[in-house]
Design a protein around this motif. Structure first.
Motif, PDB file in Angstrom:
ATOM      1  N   ASP A 130      40.130  37.342  48.841  1.00 22.89           N
ATOM      2  CA  ASP A 130      38.807  37.967  48.817  1.00 22.89           C
ATOM      3  C   ASP A 130      38.120  37.752  47.469  1.00 22.89           C
ATOM      4  OD1 ASP A 130      39.275  38.813  51.367  1.00 22.89           O
ATOM      5  OD2 ASP A 130      39.684  40.903  50.841  1.00 22.89           O
ATOM      6  N   PHE A 131      38.899  37.807  46.400  1.00 20.30           N
ATOM      7  CA  PHE A 131      38.331  37.599  45.064  1.00 20.30           C
ATOM      8  C   PHE A 131      37.738  36.195  44.952  1.00 20.30           C
ATOM      9  CE2 PHE A 131      38.917  35.866  40.790  1.00 20.30           C
ATOM     10  CZ  PHE A 131      38.213  36.792  40.025  1.00 20.30           C
ATOM     11  N   ARG A 132      38.460  35.216  45.449  1.00 22.42           N
ATOM     12  CA  ARG A 132      37.980  33.826  45.335  1.00 22.42           C
ATOM     13  C   ARG A 132      36.783  33.569  46.234  1.00 22.42           C
ATOM     14  NH1 ARG A 132      44.175  32.799  45.052  1.00 22.42           N
ATOM     15  NH2 ARG A 132      44.430  32.750  42.776  1.00 22.42           N
ATOM     16  N   ARG A 133      36.658  34.347  47.296  1.00 21.05           N
ATOM     17  CA  ARG A 133      35.475  34.238  48.155  1.00 21.05           C
ATOM     18  C   ARG A 133      34.338  35.127  47.650  1.00 21.05           C
ATOM     19  NH1 ARG A 133      35.613  36.322  52.751  1.00 21.05           N
ATOM     20  NH2 ARG A 133      37.616  37.405  52.752  1.00 21.05           N
ATOM     21  N   GLU A 134      34.634  35.869  46.572  1.00 25.45           N
ATOM     22  CA  GLU A 134      33.667  36.823  46.004  1.00 25.45           C
ATOM     23  C   GLU A 134      33.201  37.816  47.065  1.00 25.45           C
ATOM     24  OE1 GLU A 134      30.643  35.347  43.382  1.00 25.45           O
ATOM     25  OE2 GLU A 134      31.793  33.535  42.922  1.00 25.45           O
ATOM     26  N   ASP A 135      34.163  38.309  47.810  1.00 29.87           N
ATOM     27  CA  ASP A 135      33.878  39.271  48.880  1.00 29.87           C
ATOM     28  C   ASP A 135      34.949  40.359  48.861  1.00 29.87           C
ATOM     29  OD1 ASP A 135      33.233  40.700  51.113  1.00 29.87           O
ATOM     30  OD2 ASP A 135      33.587  39.073  52.550  1.00 29.87           O
TER      31      ASP A 135
END
Length: 333
Positions: A130-135
């Motif tokens: 989720d962090f890498r998708r900025e979500d």
């Protein structure tokens, strides 16, 4: 806000925790680990505490064992404790640790997922994705906002310390919020003392680095019994007077003596800070049932993991018993 729980709501789990306490790493068990022939023999004492046998006693094997035990603990108690705020109070520290790892790794262009810890509210793999998708919509707003702010700040300033300050403030704000949601004066008192301890440590370290009030205002967090504004303008050697009515007074006195550049080792000071928190939690041993025994057991298990690391790491490194003992904190029992 969570509905305030009655002490009798914890009757069954309190009785179960009392049984689980008998398997904690006691002072006597720690002594046997320190006096054992070698690290492998020391690790065997942990069989009595419910830990699995270690085929090899290595730093990575010890960390894996502790991570699995912590994850299993929260999974187990999560089924028995009908108060998410109580468990989250002890789980969210792992989320903020993981946020720091992910933010710094992204800034460096590295994959350091092996440093992520289990035991938090959010599974490390899912949090990393989720962090890498900025979500981070699946996370609570305070956490979302802190991660976004810290990530942006690190990107613009290049200073990881500034990002850490943002996350630390959010962490203690969450602790305060969770304690209030629990409706427990005991947990609220614990969080107040934890914040006072964190601020005292920060003030002593800042004084040793000859940092002034402006730096401290960035570091200190709200929510303690001792006001950050007072700490920021108090010279390091005078810090003890701010804690005259606090359980942290012995730690503050030790810290004040060291709060000058090149002031000496902080080992005893750090131990006294931790011992004050353990002494607070140990009061729960006199309470037959309620949220207090559950919270104290969770804290005791965190302290147990720290003690295991200190002892086994010391034994693997060939450190003498006296030095290991000096690094250990007060045991819960």
């Amino acid at each position: 806000m969570s509905k305030k729980k009655k002490e009798t709501d914890f009757l069954s789990i309190s009785a179960r925790v009392r049984v689980m306490e008998t398997r904690l790493l006691t002072t006597e068990r720690m002594e046997r680990m320190i006096d054992a022939r070698d690290a492998a023999e020391a690790a065997k004492v942990l069989d009595e505490c419910g830990y699995p046998d270690l085929a090899q006693v290595t730093p990575s094997a010890v960390e894996d064992m502790l991570a699995q035990a912590q994850g299993a603990l929260f999974e187990d108690l999560g089924k028995a404790v009908d108060d998410p705020a109580l468990l989250d109070l002890f789980r969210c520290k792992y989320d903020y640790h993981n946020a720091k790892v992910l933010i710094k790794s992204a800034a460096l262009g590295l994959d350091q997922d092996q440093l992520l810890l289990r035991g938090g509210r959010y599974e490390p793999e899912k949090l990393a994705e989720d962090f890498r998708r900025e979500d981070l919509r699946s996370c609570v707003p305070v956490f979302q906002e802190a991660v976004a702010h810290a990530r942006e700040l690190l990107g613009s300033s290049g200073d990881p310390q500034q990002a850490d300050f943002v996350l630390d403030r959010a962490y203690y704000a969450e602790l305060t919020q969770l304690a209030q949601q629990s409706g427990s004066p005991f947990l609220q008192g614990y969080v107040t003392l934890a914040i006072d301890s964190a601020n005292l440590r920060a003030a002593v370290r800042a004084a040793r680095l000859d940092k002034g009030p402006d730096f401290l205002r960035l570091v200190l967090v709200e929510g303690g019994a001792v006001l950050p504004a007072d700490i920021a303008v108090t010279p390091g050697p005078d810090l003890a007077r701010l804690y005259h009515s606090s359980p942290l007074l012995p730690a503050a006195e030790a810290g004040a003596a060291l709060a000058v550049p090149n002031g000496g080792a902080l080992t005893d000071f750090e131990r006294l800070c931790d011992d004050a928190l353990m002494a607070y939690m140990a009061k729960a041993r006199m309470i037959p049932f309620g949220e207090q025994p559950v919270a104290a057991y969770l804290y005791a298990r965190e302290a147990e993991a720290t003690a295991i690391r200190i002892i086994l790491t010391g034994r693997m490194a060939g450190i003498d018993g006296a030095t290991i003992r000096a690094r250990l904190r007060r045991a819960y029992c």
